[in-house]
Design a protein around this motif. Sequence first.
Motif, PDB file in Angstrom:
ATOM      1  N   SER A   2       0.695  -1.443  -0.264  1.00 58.73           N
ATOM      2  CA  SER A   2      -0.222   0.460   0.052  1.00 58.73           C
ATOM      3  C   SER A   2       0.736   1.612   0.039  1.00 58.73           C
ATOM      4  N   PHE A   3       2.019   0.918   0.474  1.00 60.82           N
ATOM      5  CA  PHE A   3       2.665   2.265   0.789  1.00 60.82           C
ATOM      6  C   PHE A   3       3.659   2.474  -0.276  1.00 60.82           C
ATOM      7  N   ILE A   4       4.158   1.422  -0.785  1.00 59.14           N
ATOM      8  CA  ILE A   4       5.115   1.421  -2.311  1.00 59.14           C
ATOM      9  C   ILE A   4       3.883   2.195  -3.409  1.00 59.14           C
ATOM     10  N   ARG A   5       2.817   1.531  -3.466  1.00 60.29           N
ATOM     11  CA  ARG A   5       1.992   1.885  -4.585  1.00 60.29           C
ATOM     12  C   ARG A   5       1.585   3.301  -4.227  1.00 60.29           C
ATOM     13  N   GLY A   6       1.259   3.597  -3.173  1.00 62.20           N
ATOM     14  CA  GLY A   6       0.447   5.251  -2.909  1.00 62.20           C
ATOM     15  C   GLY A   6       2.238   5.966  -3.340  1.00 62.20           C
ATOM     16  N   SER A   7       3.617   5.824  -2.635  1.00 58.43           N
ATOM     17  CA  SER A   7       4.423   6.981  -2.315  1.00 58.43           C
ATOM     18  C   SER A   7       5.323   6.201  -2.817  1.00 58.43           C
ATOM     19  N   TRP A   8       6.354   5.190  -2.547  1.00 58.07           N
ATOM     20  CA  TRP A   8       7.404   4.616  -3.272  1.00 58.07           C
ATOM     21  C   TRP A   8       6.995   4.382  -4.859  1.00 58.07           C
ATOM     22  N   PHE A   9       8.316   4.019  -5.462  1.00 56.95           N
ATOM     23  CA  PHE A   9       8.114   3.420  -6.927  1.00 56.95           C
ATOM     24  C   PHE A   9       7.094   3.557  -7.944  1.00 56.95           C
ATOM     25  N   TYR A  10       6.496   4.623  -7.541  1.00 55.96           N
ATOM     26  CA  TYR A  10       5.564   4.412  -8.520  1.00 55.96           C
ATOM     27  C   TYR A  10       5.736   3.565  -9.502  1.00 55.96           C
ATOM     28  N   GLU A  11       6.371   5.149 -10.496  1.00 59.16           N
ATOM     29  CA  GLU A  11       6.132   5.128 -11.652  1.00 59.16           C
ATOM     30  C   GLU A  11       6.979   3.788 -12.231  1.00 59.16           C
ATOM     31  N   TRP A  12       8.373   3.143 -11.675  1.00 63.85           N
ATOM     32  CA  TRP A  12       8.950   2.008 -12.031  1.00 63.85           C
ATOM     33  C   TRP A  12       8.304   0.713 -11.565  1.00 63.85           C
ATOM     34  N   THR A  13       7.384   0.651  -9.967  1.00 64.51           N
ATOM     35  CA  THR A  13       5.996  -0.468 -10.428  1.00 64.51           C
ATOM     36  C   THR A  13       4.828  -0.660 -11.418  1.00 64.51           C
ATOM     37  N   TYR A  14       4.406   0.004 -12.340  1.00 74.71           N
ATOM     38  CA  TYR A  14       3.240   0.181 -12.434  1.00 74.71           C
ATOM     39  C   TYR A  14       3.646   0.634 -14.551  1.00 74.71           C
ATOM     40  N   SER A  15       4.931   0.793 -14.533  1.00 77.37           N
ATOM     41  CA  SER A  15       5.045   1.248 -15.962  1.00 77.37           C
ATOM     42  C   SER A  15       5.787   0.057 -17.339  1.00 77.37           C
ATOM     43  N   ARG A  16       5.500  -1.092 -16.503  1.00 71.48           N
ATOM     44  CA  ARG A  16       5.541  -2.936 -17.844  1.00 71.48           C
ATOM     45  C   ARG A  16       4.083  -2.193 -18.006  1.00 71.48           C
ATOM     46  N   GLY A  17       3.172  -2.583 -17.617  1.00 75.97           N
ATOM     47  CA  GLY A  17       1.922  -2.546 -18.358  1.00 75.97           C
ATOM     48  C   GLY A  17       1.044  -3.454 -18.352  1.00 75.97           C
ATOM     49  N   HIS A  18       1.574  -4.629 -18.077  1.00 69.22           N
ATOM     50  CA  HIS A  18       0.544  -5.782 -17.606  1.00 69.22           C
ATOM     51  C   HIS A  18       0.308  -6.297 -16.939  1.00 69.22           C
ATOM     52  N   PHE A  19      -1.053  -6.812 -16.096  1.00 68.76           N
ATOM     53  CA  PHE A  19      -0.730  -6.317 -14.902  1.00 68.76           C
ATOM     54  C   PHE A  19       0.368  -7.791 -14.682  1.00 68.76           C
ATOM     55  N   MET A  20       0.253  -9.089 -14.171  1.00 69.25           N
ATOM     56  CA  MET A  20       0.908  -9.749 -13.848  1.00 69.25           C
ATOM     57  C   MET A  20       2.784  -9.708 -14.086  1.00 69.25           C
ATOM     58  N   ILE A  21       3.203  -8.271 -14.529  1.00 75.12           N
ATOM     59  CA  ILE A  21       4.189  -8.261 -14.025  1.00 75.12           C
ATOM     60  C   ILE A  21       4.525  -6.988 -13.187  1.00 75.12           C
ATOM     61  N   ILE A  22       3.449  -6.405 -12.756  1.00 80.50           N
ATOM     62  CA  ILE A  22       3.326  -5.669 -11.736  1.00 80.50           C
ATOM     63  C   ILE A  22       3.086  -6.102 -10.240  1.00 80.50           C
ATOM     64  N   TRP A  23       2.114  -6.994 -10.838  1.00 82.78           N
ATOM     65  CA  TRP A  23       1.657  -8.168  -9.430  1.00 82.78           C
ATOM     66  C   TRP A  23       3.117  -8.616  -8.801  1.00 82.78           C
ATOM     67  N   ILE A  24       4.317  -9.435  -9.754  1.00 83.62           N
ATOM     68  CA  ILE A  24       4.914  -9.670  -9.292  1.00 83.62           C
ATOM     69  C   ILE A  24       6.222  -9.244  -8.690  1.00 83.62           C
ATOM     70  N   ILE A  25       6.503  -7.888  -9.552  1.00 81.65           N
ATOM     71  CA  ILE A  25       7.161  -6.789  -9.594  1.00 81.65           C
ATOM     72  C   ILE A  25       6.784  -6.011  -7.481  1.00 81.65           C
ATOM     73  N   LEU A  26       5.605  -5.991  -7.359  1.00 80.88           N
ATOM     74  CA  LEU A  26       4.885  -5.416  -6.413  1.00 80.88           C
ATOM     75  C   LEU A  26       4.865  -6.297  -5.293  1.00 80.88           C
ATOM     76  N   LEU A  27       5.459  -7.820  -5.495  1.00 81.26           N
ATOM     77  CA  LEU A  27       5.355  -8.646  -4.625  1.00 81.26           C
ATOM     78  C   LEU A  27       6.512  -8.669  -3.987  1.00 81.26           C
ATOM     79  N   LEU A  28       7.696  -8.767  -5.065  1.00 84.12           N
ATOM     80  CA  LEU A  28       9.285  -9.083  -4.414  1.00 84.12           C
ATOM     81  C   LEU A  28       9.350  -7.865  -4.102  1.00 84.12           C
ATOM     82  N   GLU A  29       9.305  -6.869  -4.607  1.00 81.28           N
ATOM     83  CA  GLU A  29       9.528  -5.110  -3.772  1.00 81.28           C
ATOM     84  C   GLU A  29       8.847  -5.534  -1.981  1.00 81.28           C
ATOM     85  N   SER A  30       7.569  -5.795  -1.916  1.00 77.18           N
ATOM     86  CA  SER A  30       7.145  -6.233  -0.524  1.00 77.18           C
ATOM     87  C   SER A  30       7.605  -6.961   0.432  1.00 77.18           C
ATOM     88  N   LEU A  31       8.412  -8.222  -0.742  1.00 78.59           N
ATOM     89  CA  LEU A  31       8.403  -8.740   0.498  1.00 78.59           C
ATOM     90  C   LEU A  31      10.058  -8.850   0.798  1.00 78.59           C
TER      91      LEU A  31
END
Length: 116
Positions: A58-87
Amino acid sequence: VIIPRMFIESEYMLMLFDVFLTISVVVWSYLFIIRIPWLGDLLQFLGKHSMNIFLLHSFIRGSWFYEWTYSRGHFMIIWIILLLESLMLSVVVEKFKNLIGYNKFIDKIQKKIILM
């Protein structure tokens, strides 16, 4: 799962359906999936970090790495990146909590509350 839910008109029945479905998934996972050694270990590891993952994503989505995380375009890639960042951040947070003695402090407080 979505199709049977479309035909349930009663909100009460919909809640019962969701409860039954959730319990079924948990029991099925416990009986079959957790017995696969590497998958069981992975799910236990993710479970240990699940609260941190939720809060950090939730914090990453709102504040950190927003452009880097969501610039991939495909929802599964975004999901994996978000999971790995958060983990990864969760592992760092847990190491920091151990370093400052947070878990021992919380254990002492819990014991005092239980003894009251």
